[in-house]
Write a protein that holds these residues in place. Sequence first.
Motif, PDB file in Angstrom:
ATOM      1  N   MET A 156       1.051  -1.142  -0.128  1.00 53.35           N
ATOM      2  CA  MET A 156      -0.192   0.004   0.164  1.00 53.35           C
ATOM      3  C   MET A 156       1.006   1.264   0.023  1.00 53.35           C
ATOM      4  SD  MET A 156      -2.980  -1.172   2.598  1.00 53.35           S
ATOM      5  CE  MET A 156      -4.056   0.132   2.630  1.00 53.35           C
ATOM      6  N   VAL A 157       2.037   1.130   0.903  1.00 50.41           N
ATOM      7  CA  VAL A 157       2.794   2.485   0.914  1.00 50.41           C
ATOM      8  C   VAL A 157       3.558   2.519  -0.326  1.00 50.41           C
ATOM      9  CG1 VAL A 157       5.105   3.349   1.779  1.00 50.41           C
ATOM     10  CG2 VAL A 157       3.270   2.353   3.352  1.00 50.41           C
ATOM     11  N   ALA A 158       4.005   1.474  -1.057  1.00 49.38           N
ATOM     12  CA  ALA A 158       4.568   1.396  -2.346  1.00 49.38           C
ATOM     13  C   ALA A 158       3.593   2.119  -3.395  1.00 49.38           C
ATOM     14  CB  ALA A 158       5.127   0.233  -2.863  1.00 49.38           C
ATOM     15  N   MET A 159       2.351   1.561  -3.450  1.00 50.97           N
ATOM     16  CA  MET A 159       1.539   2.187  -4.513  1.00 50.97           C
ATOM     17  C   MET A 159       1.120   3.466  -4.256  1.00 50.97           C
ATOM     18  SD  MET A 159      -0.875  -1.090  -5.446  1.00 50.97           S
ATOM     19  CE  MET A 159      -1.018  -1.989  -3.791  1.00 50.97           C
ATOM     20  N   ASN A 160       0.926   3.938  -3.109  1.00 45.30           N
ATOM     21  CA  ASN A 160       0.687   5.268  -2.716  1.00 45.30           C
ATOM     22  C   ASN A 160       1.788   6.159  -2.976  1.00 45.30           C
ATOM     23  OD1 ASN A 160      -1.768   6.780  -1.855  1.00 45.30           O
ATOM     24  ND2 ASN A 160      -0.984   6.721   0.223  1.00 45.30           N
ATOM     25  N   SER A 161       2.817   5.866  -3.214  1.00 47.71           N
ATOM     26  CA  SER A 161       4.088   6.622  -3.440  1.00 47.71           C
ATOM     27  C   SER A 161       4.317   7.036  -4.976  1.00 47.71           C
ATOM     28  CB  SER A 161       5.528   6.095  -3.093  1.00 47.71           C
ATOM     29  OG  SER A 161       5.528   4.912  -3.690  1.00 47.71           O
ATOM     30  N   VAL A 162       3.409   6.295  -5.812  1.00 48.85           N
ATOM     31  CA  VAL A 162       3.603   6.513  -7.302  1.00 48.85           C
ATOM     32  C   VAL A 162       2.360   7.373  -7.648  1.00 48.85           C
ATOM     33  CG1 VAL A 162       3.367   5.297  -9.574  1.00 48.85           C
ATOM     34  CG2 VAL A 162       4.162   4.017  -7.700  1.00 48.85           C
ATOM     35  N   GLU A 163       3.124   8.593  -8.127  1.00 50.37           N
ATOM     36  CA  GLU A 163       2.219   9.529  -8.797  1.00 50.37           C
ATOM     37  C   GLU A 163       1.204   9.217  -9.947  1.00 50.37           C
ATOM     38  OE1 GLU A 163       2.622  14.112 -10.260  1.00 50.37           O
ATOM     39  OE2 GLU A 163       3.998  13.448  -8.638  1.00 50.37           O
ATOM     40  N   SER A 164      -0.175   9.440 -10.019  1.00 48.75           N
ATOM     41  CA  SER A 164      -1.052   9.093 -10.923  1.00 48.75           C
ATOM     42  C   SER A 164      -1.175   7.773 -11.201  1.00 48.75           C
ATOM     43  CB  SER A 164      -0.171   9.794 -12.340  1.00 48.75           C
ATOM     44  OG  SER A 164       0.535   8.802 -12.770  1.00 48.75           O
ATOM     45  N   LEU A 165      -1.104   7.034  -9.960  1.00 49.45           N
ATOM     46  CA  LEU A 165      -1.586   5.535  -9.751  1.00 49.45           C
ATOM     47  C   LEU A 165      -2.634   5.664  -8.897  1.00 49.45           C
ATOM     48  CD1 LEU A 165      -1.013   2.553 -10.373  1.00 49.45           C
ATOM     49  CD2 LEU A 165       0.360   2.517  -8.373  1.00 49.45           C
ATOM     50  N   GLN A 166      -3.778   4.785  -9.577  1.00 48.62           N
ATOM     51  CA  GLN A 166      -4.864   4.644  -8.792  1.00 48.62           C
ATOM     52  C   GLN A 166      -5.019   3.003  -8.547  1.00 48.62           C
ATOM     53  OE1 GLN A 166      -8.527   6.404  -9.976  1.00 48.62           O
ATOM     54  NE2 GLN A 166      -9.475   5.934  -8.248  1.00 48.62           N
ATOM     55  N   ALA A 167      -5.249   2.584  -7.146  1.00 45.59           N
ATOM     56  CA  ALA A 167      -4.844   1.283  -6.906  1.00 45.59           C
ATOM     57  C   ALA A 167      -6.149   0.681  -6.076  1.00 45.59           C
ATOM     58  CB  ALA A 167      -3.632   1.005  -6.262  1.00 45.59           C
ATOM     59  N   PHE A 168      -6.631  -0.173  -6.340  1.00 46.55           N
ATOM     60  CA  PHE A 168      -7.745  -0.859  -5.722  1.00 46.55           C
ATOM     61  C   PHE A 168      -7.343  -2.153  -5.215  1.00 46.55           C
ATOM     62  CE2 PHE A 168      -9.707   1.898  -8.858  1.00 46.55           C
ATOM     63  CZ  PHE A 168     -10.721   2.572  -7.967  1.00 46.55           C
ATOM     64  N   ILE A 169      -7.371  -2.345  -3.903  1.00 44.45           N
ATOM     65  CA  ILE A 169      -6.620  -3.431  -3.144  1.00 44.45           C
ATOM     66  C   ILE A 169      -8.096  -4.251  -2.540  1.00 44.45           C
ATOM     67  CG2 ILE A 169      -5.113  -4.606  -1.553  1.00 44.45           C
ATOM     68  CD1 ILE A 169      -3.628  -2.075  -1.837  1.00 44.45           C
ATOM     69  N   PHE A 170      -8.167  -5.553  -2.974  1.00 45.01           N
ATOM     70  CA  PHE A 170      -9.013  -6.452  -2.599  1.00 45.01           C
ATOM     71  C   PHE A 170      -8.418  -7.517  -1.604  1.00 45.01           C
ATOM     72  CE2 PHE A 170     -10.568  -4.596  -6.510  1.00 45.01           C
ATOM     73  CZ  PHE A 170     -11.559  -4.207  -6.234  1.00 45.01           C
ATOM     74  N   THR A 171      -8.939  -7.667  -0.257  1.00 47.21           N
ATOM     75  CA  THR A 171      -8.417  -8.523   0.460  1.00 47.21           C
ATOM     76  C   THR A 171      -9.511  -9.057   1.439  1.00 47.21           C
ATOM     77  OG1 THR A 171      -6.460  -9.072   1.911  1.00 47.21           O
ATOM     78  CG2 THR A 171      -7.464  -6.865   2.150  1.00 47.21           C
ATOM     79  N   CYS A 172      -9.144 -10.260   1.922  1.00 48.62           N
ATOM     80  CA  CYS A 172     -10.151 -10.911   3.007  1.00 48.62           C
ATOM     81  C   CYS A 172     -10.088 -10.251   4.353  1.00 48.62           C
ATOM     82  CB  CYS A 172     -10.134 -12.405   3.059  1.00 48.62           C
ATOM     83  SG  CYS A 172      -8.333 -12.979   3.319  1.00 48.62           S
ATOM     84  N   HIS A 173      -9.064  -9.692   4.534  1.00 46.03           N
ATOM     85  CA  HIS A 173      -8.932  -8.867   6.049  1.00 46.03           C
ATOM     86  C   HIS A 173      -8.666  -7.394   5.974  1.00 46.03           C
ATOM     87  CE1 HIS A 173      -4.972 -10.215   4.607  1.00 46.03           C
ATOM     88  NE2 HIS A 173      -4.306  -9.163   5.257  1.00 46.03           N
ATOM     89  N   THR A 174      -8.891  -6.674   7.088  1.00 46.55           N
ATOM     90  CA  THR A 174      -8.690  -5.368   6.687  1.00 46.55           C
ATOM     91  C   THR A 174      -7.260  -5.142   7.532  1.00 46.55           C
ATOM     92  OG1 THR A 174     -10.966  -5.066   7.599  1.00 46.55           O
ATOM     93  CG2 THR A 174      -9.739  -3.254   8.052  1.00 46.55           C
ATOM     94  N   PRO A 175      -6.764  -4.037   6.754  1.00 44.78           N
ATOM     95  CA  PRO A 175      -5.250  -3.976   6.778  1.00 44.78           C
ATOM     96  C   PRO A 175      -5.273  -3.198   8.162  1.00 44.78           C
ATOM     97  CG  PRO A 175      -6.154  -2.743   5.071  1.00 44.78           C
ATOM     98  CD  PRO A 175      -7.138  -3.597   5.401  1.00 44.78           C
ATOM     99  N   ALA A 176      -4.220  -3.342   8.724  1.00 51.36           N
ATOM    100  CA  ALA A 176      -3.798  -2.681  10.119  1.00 51.36           C
ATOM    101  C   ALA A 176      -3.595  -1.230   9.934  1.00 51.36           C
ATOM    102  CB  ALA A 176      -2.526  -3.435  10.746  1.00 51.36           C
ATOM    103  N   GLU A 177      -3.239  -0.561   8.965  1.00 54.96           N
ATOM    104  CA  GLU A 177      -2.945   0.756   8.722  1.00 54.96           C
ATOM    105  C   GLU A 177      -3.700   1.110   7.246  1.00 54.96           C
ATOM    106  OE1 GLU A 177       0.921   2.272   9.333  1.00 54.96           O
ATOM    107  OE2 GLU A 177       1.364   0.656  10.368  1.00 54.96           O
ATOM    108  N   SER A 178      -4.326   2.246   7.112  1.00 54.10           N
ATOM    109  CA  SER A 178      -4.758   2.591   5.714  1.00 54.10           C
ATOM    110  C   SER A 178      -3.666   3.241   4.706  1.00 54.10           C
ATOM    111  CB  SER A 178      -5.977   3.696   5.936  1.00 54.10           C
ATOM    112  OG  SER A 178      -5.291   4.870   6.472  1.00 54.10           O
ATOM    113  N   ASN A 179      -3.048   3.676   5.342  1.00 51.30           N
ATOM    114  CA  ASN A 179      -1.720   4.146   4.307  1.00 51.30           C
ATOM    115  C   ASN A 179      -2.146   5.011   3.200  1.00 51.30           C
ATOM    116  OD1 ASN A 179       0.560   2.685   5.761  1.00 51.30           O
ATOM    117  ND2 ASN A 179      -0.411   0.931   5.210  1.00 51.30           N
ATOM    118  N   GLY A 180      -3.134   5.911   3.589  1.00 45.90           N
ATOM    119  CA  GLY A 180      -3.542   6.823   2.531  1.00 45.90           C
ATOM    120  C   GLY A 180      -4.681   6.303   1.512  1.00 45.90           C
ATOM    121  N   PHE A 181      -4.938   4.963   2.089  1.00 46.74           N
ATOM    122  CA  PHE A 181      -5.961   4.384   1.261  1.00 46.74           C
ATOM    123  C   PHE A 181      -7.456   4.512   1.765  1.00 46.74           C
ATOM    124  CE2 PHE A 181      -2.727   2.515  -1.067  1.00 46.74           C
ATOM    125  CZ  PHE A 181      -3.164   1.886  -2.010  1.00 46.74           C
ATOM    126  N   LYS A 182      -8.420   4.788   1.115  1.00 51.31           N
ATOM    127  CA  LYS A 182      -9.759   4.643   1.572  1.00 51.31           C
ATOM    128  C   LYS A 182     -10.132   3.028   2.040  1.00 51.31           C
ATOM    129  CE  LYS A 182     -14.508   5.824   1.026  1.00 51.31           C
ATOM    130  NZ  LYS A 182     -15.627   6.481   0.557  1.00 51.31           N
TER     131      LYS A 182
END
Length: 191
Positions: A156-182
């Motif tokens: 999440m941190v790596a994807m958030n550091s890339v300008e102009s990248l929109q990432a959607f992450i699907f997982t079966c567990h809620t991450p411990a930190e949001s790291n800039g993601f909704k």
Amino acid sequence: MQTETSEMIQARINGLKSRIAEARRTEAAFIKIAGIDQNIIDQEIGRKEAEKVLELKKADLEKALADRKAASEVAITEFSKMMNDILPLGTVQIDFDANNKGLDILLINGGIPTRYAALSGGEKVMMNMAITRACGANVILVEAAEMDDATLTKAMVAMNSVESLQAFIFTCHTPAESNGFKVISREAENA
């Protein structure tokens, strides 16, 4: 005595005719051999010319392969850099075989190289994410159920550091930190 002389002359004439015939056969053989020799010489000249052409073609092929390898190495280096920019763990090494045997993609994690086919599920998710981004995608969908929480956070941190990248992450567990993601969680609704 005259008869004897004419018989001797006749024998000499017959002997000369025989020698002439033998000389003609020998001459014909020499002419044939000379023709064969000329053919051998002509073929040798042709072989030497063909060898020169072959050497030129080999040099052209070697130069073309070297040019291809150099161009491929530049592209692979850039592609690897783009992958490494978003890869949360380890580094990518791409080996290119200039003889058309293809690419070998390795993940180097903790100094240990692992071929793509031998990666764990979470590592493959990371590599696929990095490959997708390196291919120029600005939107990435990541199914990250196989990632542990620490790896997911780093991704999440790596994807958030890339300008102009929109990432959607699907997982079966809620991450411990949001790291800039909704973070949208369905866990509470399903409890």
